[in-house]
Write a protein that holds these residues in place. Structure first.
Motif, PDB file in Angstrom:
ATOM      1  N   LEU A 112       0.816  -1.214   0.000  1.00 13.47           N
ATOM      2  CA  LEU A 112       0.000   0.000   0.000  1.00 13.47           C
ATOM      3  C   LEU A 112       0.851   1.265   0.000  1.00 13.47           C
ATOM      4  CD1 LEU A 112      -2.755   1.431   0.230  1.00 13.47           C
ATOM      5  CD2 LEU A 112      -2.530   1.189   2.712  1.00 13.47           C
ATOM      6  N   ARG A 113       0.494   2.176  -0.915  1.00 16.72           N
ATOM      7  CA  ARG A 113       1.065   3.520  -0.954  1.00 16.72           C
ATOM      8  C   ARG A 113      -0.102   4.488  -1.004  1.00 16.72           C
ATOM      9  NH1 ARG A 113       6.229   3.144  -4.940  1.00 16.72           N
ATOM     10  NH2 ARG A 113       6.983   1.180  -4.124  1.00 16.72           N
ATOM     11  N   ILE A 128      -5.984   8.527  -2.072  1.00 18.99           N
ATOM     12  CA  ILE A 128      -6.125   7.283  -2.831  1.00 18.99           C
ATOM     13  C   ILE A 128      -5.073   6.300  -2.366  1.00 18.99           C
ATOM     14  CG2 ILE A 128      -6.012   6.247  -5.126  1.00 18.99           C
ATOM     15  CD1 ILE A 128      -6.949   8.931  -6.247  1.00 18.99           C
ATOM     16  N   GLY A 129      -5.498   5.085  -2.107  1.00 23.20           N
ATOM     17  CA  GLY A 129      -4.584   4.016  -1.750  1.00 23.20           C
ATOM     18  C   GLY A 129      -4.185   3.246  -3.001  1.00 23.20           C
ATOM     19  N   LEU A 130      -2.887   3.119  -3.238  1.00 20.74           N
ATOM     20  CA  LEU A 130      -2.386   2.398  -4.409  1.00 20.74           C
ATOM     21  C   LEU A 130      -1.739   1.090  -3.985  1.00 20.74           C
ATOM     22  CD1 LEU A 130      -0.583   5.323  -6.274  1.00 20.74           C
ATOM     23  CD2 LEU A 130      -2.862   4.424  -6.736  1.00 20.74           C
ATOM     24  N   TRP A 146       2.652   5.977 -14.843  1.00 18.53           N
ATOM     25  CA  TRP A 146       2.751   7.204 -14.060  1.00 18.53           C
ATOM     26  C   TRP A 146       3.199   6.907 -12.632  1.00 18.53           C
ATOM     27  CZ3 TRP A 146       0.119   8.966  -9.700  1.00 18.53           C
ATOM     28  CH2 TRP A 146       0.369  10.290  -9.355  1.00 18.53           C
ATOM     29  N   ILE A 147       2.644   5.863 -12.030  1.00 22.86           N
ATOM     30  CA  ILE A 147       3.017   5.474 -10.663  1.00 22.86           C
ATOM     31  C   ILE A 147       4.495   5.110 -10.611  1.00 22.86           C
ATOM     32  CG2 ILE A 147       2.695   3.713  -8.876  1.00 22.86           C
ATOM     33  CD1 ILE A 147      -0.298   3.648  -9.769  1.00 22.86           C
ATOM     34  N   GLU A 148       4.952   4.307 -11.560  1.00 24.75           N
ATOM     35  CA  GLU A 148       6.357   3.899 -11.583  1.00 24.75           C
ATOM     36  C   GLU A 148       7.289   5.089 -11.781  1.00 24.75           C
ATOM     37  OE1 GLU A 148       6.510   0.889 -14.586  1.00 24.75           O
ATOM     38  OE2 GLU A 148       5.421  -0.558 -13.339  1.00 24.75           O
ATOM     39  N   GLN A 149       6.916   6.020 -12.671  1.00 22.42           N
ATOM     40  CA  GLN A 149       7.752   7.199 -12.914  1.00 22.42           C
ATOM     41  C   GLN A 149       7.755   8.146 -11.708  1.00 22.42           C
ATOM     42  OE1 GLN A 149       6.066   8.852 -16.458  1.00 22.42           O
ATOM     43  NE2 GLN A 149       7.163   7.444 -17.824  1.00 22.42           N
ATOM     44  N   SER A 150       6.632   8.277 -11.054  1.00 15.14           N
ATOM     45  CA  SER A 150       6.500   9.228  -9.966  1.00 15.14           C
ATOM     46  C   SER A 150       6.995   8.712  -8.622  1.00 15.14           C
ATOM     47  CB  SER A 150       5.032   9.656  -9.807  1.00 15.14           C
ATOM     48  OG  SER A 150       4.572  10.244 -11.005  1.00 15.14           O
ATOM     49  N   PHE A 151       6.813   7.433  -8.370  1.00 17.61           N
ATOM     50  CA  PHE A 151       7.107   6.875  -7.054  1.00 17.61           C
ATOM     51  C   PHE A 151       8.103   5.726  -7.064  1.00 17.61           C
ATOM     52  CE2 PHE A 151       2.703   8.422  -7.089  1.00 17.61           C
ATOM     53  CZ  PHE A 151       2.819   9.440  -6.166  1.00 17.61           C
ATOM     54  N   GLY A 152       8.538   5.283  -8.223  1.00 17.65           N
ATOM     55  CA  GLY A 152       9.384   4.092  -8.301  1.00 17.65           C
ATOM     56  C   GLY A 152       8.542   2.857  -8.085  1.00 17.65           C
ATOM     57  N   ASN A 153       9.168   1.703  -8.087  1.00 13.12           N
ATOM     58  CA  ASN A 153       8.387   0.474  -7.900  1.00 13.12           C
ATOM     59  C   ASN A 153       8.787  -0.286  -6.717  1.00 13.12           C
ATOM     60  OD1 ASN A 153       6.438  -1.387  -8.414  1.00 13.12           O
ATOM     61  ND2 ASN A 153       7.647  -2.532  -9.868  1.00 13.12           N
TER      62      ASN A 153
END
Length: 56
Positions: free
Chosen positions: A7-8, A22-24, A49-56
């Motif tokens: 969870l992020r 929002i929970g991702l 977008w999630i990977e670019q913005s927050f990494g994985n």
């Protein structure tokens, strides 16, 4: 346990000051909206977008 560990939480704030939380769960491909109490599938564009913005 893996699902909750993934969870992020992100906060989106509009120019008018409205805030959305929002929970991702990027590894599993789902996001959760507390306001609607529903899960939504993360599409390919959102996943990038999630990977670019927050990494994985």
């Amino acid at each position: 346990m893996q699902f909750t560990g993934d969870l992020r939480c992100i906060r989106i704030e509009t120019a008018d000051g409205l805030r959305f939380y929002i929970g991702l769960h990027p590894t599993f491909g789902w996001m959760y909206d507390e306001g609607t109490l529903a899960y939504y599938r993360i599409g390919d564009e959102m996943q990038r977008w999630i990977e670019q913005s927050f990494g994985n």
